[in-house]
Design an enzyme around this catalytic site. Structure first.
Site, PDB file in Angstrom:
ATOM      1  N   ARG A   1       0.796  -1.222   0.000  1.00  0.00           N
ATOM      2  CA  ARG A   1       0.000   0.000   0.000  1.00  0.00           C
ATOM      3  C   ARG A   1       0.827   1.271   0.000  1.00  0.00           C
ATOM      4  NH1 ARG A   1       0.589  -2.332   4.664  1.00  0.00           N
ATOM      5  NH2 ARG A   1       0.947  -1.186   6.595  1.00  0.00           N
TER       6      ARG A   1
ATOM      7  N   CYS B   1      -8.397  17.325  23.651  1.00  0.00           N
ATOM      8  CA  CYS B   1      -9.585  17.849  24.337  1.00  0.00           C
ATOM      9  C   CYS B   1     -10.615  16.762  24.610  1.00  0.00           C
ATOM     10  CB  CYS B   1     -10.243  18.953  23.496  1.00  0.00           C
ATOM     11  SG  CYS B   1      -9.526  20.597  23.771  1.00  0.00           S
TER      12      CYS B   1
ATOM     13  N   CYS C   1      -5.182 -13.037  36.013  1.00  0.00           N
ATOM     14  CA  CYS C   1      -5.846 -14.285  36.390  1.00  0.00           C
ATOM     15  C   CYS C   1      -6.622 -14.871  35.217  1.00  0.00           C
ATOM     16  CB  CYS C   1      -6.761 -14.058  37.588  1.00  0.00           C
ATOM     17  SG  CYS C   1      -8.020 -12.794  37.334  1.00  0.00           S
TER      18      CYS C   1
END
Length: 648
Positions: A54, A156, A168
C-alpha cells in the site's frame, strides 16, 4: 481549478509532514501534485516488506532504507522542482522543539501511535502552528483540524487506551482466543526466549509445580547437556499438562465454567518423531535467521490453513527446537516480533494448544498473526481519500478560511447518500489540561506511594510527558535532562525511591504540585489528595487521576490501562493488546459528542441529528469486532451523546 489566492497560499507555504507510511506516501504525492513547493518529512521507520502492498512510493529494493528519504527521492522523480527535506528521526527527538515547529505554516500528521500524536499536538499548541490530524482503519478514516484557541486540540476529547486483561484471566481462565495469544506471546515466549531476569506469572506457576526438592530450580531453564527434544517435551507437558491439572485441583474455579483438559505431548505426538534435519538445513540456505521456519521443516505451506492439535503440537516442538539449535545466541534477548516467522509460528501453535485445552476455537497462523501483531489490515484507497482531505483542509488553513474548516469522516456505508461526512470543528474543551491548563486532582496514598510511582504511572503514562520537571512550591523534586550535573542526577534518582510524604519537601494531602515538560512547553498543576486504600480490581495503579481526558472503553473485566502501552511498574499485573496497523492509527467515529461548534447551530439541527443515527453502527461494529477479538480504536467523544450535523 484552484483560485489565484489558493495557488499563492500553496506556493508560499512551508509544510511539515509527520509520518511517511500508508497515509504519508499518499499525502506527499498529493502535496507535490497540488503545487506545494517546500515540504519537510519526519519519520523514524525503515521500509519493511509488509509495507509494499500500500505504500506505493517504495519498492522491494528499498527494504531496510529510511521511509522519509526514499519517499523524497521517489516524488522528486516526477516533481523535480520542489524542495523536500527528509528527517530519518523520531519526532520526539530534542532537535524538533518548539522553535523548529514555529518555522512551518501547517503541520500534517500521519502517525501510528497515540504518544507521538499527543507530543506533536503539544508542540503545535506551544508554537501556535495549525495541526491537521488523520487516521484510517480499513474502509474508515477521519481528518480533523486543530487551531490553538479556536478549535479543540487533539487531547480535548478522550482517546482510547489499550485493552487490558487481568492476569488471572490470562493464566487461569481464558475464554477467548486473544487470551491465549497474550499468554503465548507475553508470558510463555518471553519466559523461554526473553530476558531471564524478568519475572512474569509463569515463574509463580513454575514454583507451584516444583517439588520441595526442586523449588530452587526454574522449570523453564534448560539443563546442561539436556537434549532439545526432551527439553521441548518437558516444557510442553509442564504448561499444557501439569499446570492445567494444577488449575483443575481448585474445584471452586470450575463450578460455573467448562473444565479444561490437560494435554501431554506423548498423547498427541509419538515419543520418537521422524527427524526433520534434512528440511531444517534448507531453512539456512540464505543464512538469515528470520527465514528459519518450523512450517517449512514440517511441510506446512498455507498460513491460512487451520492446523489440527497434532500439527500445532508438532509446530510448537519444532519451533522451540529451531530456536535452541539455530538461533541460540539470540535466546535471552528476544522479544516477540510479528515479522519474525519462527516467533509467529511458535506463538500461534502455543495459543492453539492452550485454546484446545480450554475448548476455544482454533485459529490459523494468518489470523493469529493479526491478533498477536496488533494488525488491522489497511486499505490503500482509504489512505488516498484521507490524504486528499488532509490537503483540502491544509489549503483552508493556509487561507485562514475558518468558516469552512471541517472534520471529515470517511464511512464504509453511505449515510444520507454520503460516504464522506463533514462536520464543523468544535470549540476548545475548557476542562482540557493541555490547552486550557485546568488543574488536575490526584488521589494517592502519600505515606505508601513513592515519587517513582507518580512519575511512571501518572506523569509519563497518563500525561504523556517525556522530560518532566516536578516542583512543590519553589522546591524542585525531580528533573531529567542532558544538562544536569552528576550530583543533581544522583539526588533526583534518590528522590524517586522515597515515599511522597518523606521527600525533602513533603508531598501530603493538600499539596499542589507543578508538573512541566520543557520540551513540549506544557505545564499543569496537580492537587494532591491523600487516600489510604484503593480497590485493587478497579484501581490497580493505587492512585486515581481526575480532570484529564479519560480513556474511552476498556474491556469490562479489564483492570485499567496505560496510554499507548506506556510502561509502568505494573507490567506483570496486566497485559495490553492494541490493534494498530503498521502505519496508520486506527480511529473511527463510533459516536460523536454533542458540543458547541464554532458557529451557532439552528434549531433545525435537531432533525439533522437523525442523519447521525447511522453513527451507532460504528459502535455496534466496534462491539462486534471486540467480540471477535479485533480491538478497534474509537475516537470522538462521549458515548452518551451523538453529534449534530451542521446544515450544509
Amino acid at each position: 481549478m484552484a483560485s489565484e489566492q489558493q495557488l499563492s497560499a500553496i506556493k508560499g507555504a512551508k509544510v511539515l509532514m509527520v509520518g511517511a507510511g500508508g497515509i504519508g506516501c499518499e499525502l506527499l504525492k498529493t502535496l507535490a501534485l497540488s503545487g506545494f513547493k517546500d515540504v519537510h518529512i519526519i519519520d523514524m521507520d525503515t521500509i519493511e516488506v509488509s509495507n509494499l502492498n500500500r505504500q506505493f512510493l517504495f519498492r522491494q529494493s528499498h527494504v531496510g532504507q529510511s521511509k522519509a528519504k526514499v519517499a523524497r527521492d521517489a516524488v522528486l522523480k516526477f516533481r523535480p522542482n520542489i524542495s523536500i527535506t527528509p528527517y530519518h528521526a523520531n519526532v520526539k527527538d530534542p532537535e524538533f522543539n518548539v522553535d523548529f515547529f514555529k518555522q512551518f505554516n501547517v503541520v500534517l500528521n500521519g502517525l501510528d501511535n497515540l504518544d507521538a500524536r499527543r507530543h506533536v499536538n503539544r508542540l503545535c499548541l506551544a508554537a501556535g502552528v495549525p495541526l491537521v490530524e488523520s487516521g484510517t482503519t480499513g474502509f474508515l478514516g477521519q481528518v480533523t483540524v486543530h487551531i490553538k484557541g479556536r478549535t479543540e486540540c487533539y487531547e480535548c476529547q478522550p482517546k482510547p487506551a489499550p485493552k487490558t486483561y487481568p492476569v488471572c484471566t490470562i493464566t487461569s481462565t481464558p475464554s477467548k482466543f486473544v487470551h491465549c495469544i497474550v499468554w503465548a506471546k507475553d508470558l510463555l515466549f518471553a519466559k523461554l526466549f526473553g530476558d531471564k531476569n524478568q519475572d512474569n506469572d509463569l515463574n509463580v506457576r513454575a514454583s507451584d509445580a516444583s517439588s520441595s526438592s526442586q523449588q530452587s530450580e526454574d522449570v523453564f531453564e534448560r539443563k546442561n547437556e539436556e537434549d532439545i527434544e526432551h527439553y521441548g517435551r518437558r516444557i510442553f507437558d509442564h504448561v499444557f499438562g501439569y499446570n492445567i491439572e494444577l488449575a483443575l485441583s481448585n474445584e471452586d474455579t470450575w463450578k460455573n465454567r467448562n473444565r479444561p483438559r490437560p494435554i501431554y505431548s506423548k498423547d498427541v505426538i509419538p515419543v520418537e518423531p521422524v527427524s526433520q534435519n534434512g528440511n531444517q538445513a534448507k531453512n539456512l540456505v540464505a543464512g538469515n535467521p528470520s527465514s528459519i521456519s518450523a512450517m517449512a521443516s514440517l511441510g506446512l505451506k498455507n498460513p491460512q490453513d487451520l492446523w489440527s492439535l497434532k500439527e500445532n503440537s508438532a509446530i510448537f516442538l519444532e519451533a522451540l527446537k529451531l530456536f535452541f539449535s539455530k538461533r541460540e545466541k539470540e535466546i535471552g534477548n528476544l522479544t516477540f516480533d510479528k515479522d519474525d516467522q519462527l516467533a509467529v509460528e511458535f506463538v500461534t501453535a502455543a495459543a492453539n494448544i492452550r485454546a484446545s485445552s480450554f475448548g476455544i476455537p482454533l485459529h490459523s497462523l494468518f489470523e493469529a498473526k493479526g491478533i498477536a501483531g496488533n494488525i488491522v489490515h489497511a486499505v490503500a484507497t482509504t489512505n488516498a481519500i484521507i490524504a486528499g482531505l488532509i490537503v483540502i483542509e491544509a489549503i483552508k488553513v493556509l487561507q485562514n478560511d475558518i468558516k469552512n474548516y471541517r472534520m471529515t469522516y470517511c464511512l464504509e456505508h453511505p449515510s444520507r447518500k454520503m460516504l464522506l461526512m463533514p462536520v464543523e470543528p468544535f470549540e476548545p474543551n475548557k476542562s482540557c489540561y493541555v490547552c486550557s491548563e485546568t488543574p488536575l486532582t490526584l488521589e494517592i496514598n502519600t505515606h505508601g506511594s513513592k515519587l517513582k510511582d507518580l512519575v511512571d504511572k501518572i506523569v509519563k503514562a497518563k500525561l504523556g510527558m517525556n522530560l518532566p520537571l516536578i516542583m512543590h512550591g519553589s522546591s524542585l523534586l525531580y528533573e531529567v535532562g542532558d544538562d544536569l550535573e552528576e550530583d543533581e542526577v544522583a539526588n533526583y534518582a534518590a528522590n524517586l525511591e522515597k515515599v511522597l510524604s518523606e521527600l525533602p519537601s513533603p508531598v501530603i494531602g493538600g499539596t499542589i504540585l507543578t508538573v512541566e515538560d520543557l520540551q513540549q512547553e506544557l505545564k499543569c498543576s496537580i492537587n494532591v489528595k491523600h487516600r489510604e486504600e484503593f480497590d485493587e480490581e478497579k484501581e490497580p495503579d493505587g492512585m486515581v487521576l481526575s480532570g484529564w481526558t479519560q480513556p474511552l472503553a476498556v474491556e469490562k473485566n479489564g483492570k485499567g490501562s496505560t496510554d499507548n502501552g506506556a510502561s509502568t511498574s505494573r507490567v506483570s499485573e496486566t497485559t495490553s493488546l492494541v490493534m494498530e496497523d503498521d502505519d496508520e492509527l486506527q480511529i473511527i467515529p463510533a459516536q460523536i459528542a454533542k458540543k458547541r461548534k464554532l458557529s451557532d447551530i439552528s434549531s433545525a439541527a435537531s432533525s439533522d441529528a437523525s442523519s447521525f443515527r447511522n453513527e451507532a453502527k460504528f459502535k455496534r461494529k466496534a462491539e462486534e469486532a471486540d467480540n471477535n477479538n479485533d480491538v478497534v480504536m474509537l475516537d470522538g467523544g462521549s458515548s452518551e451523546n451523538s453529534k449534530k450535523k451542521r446544515e450544509q
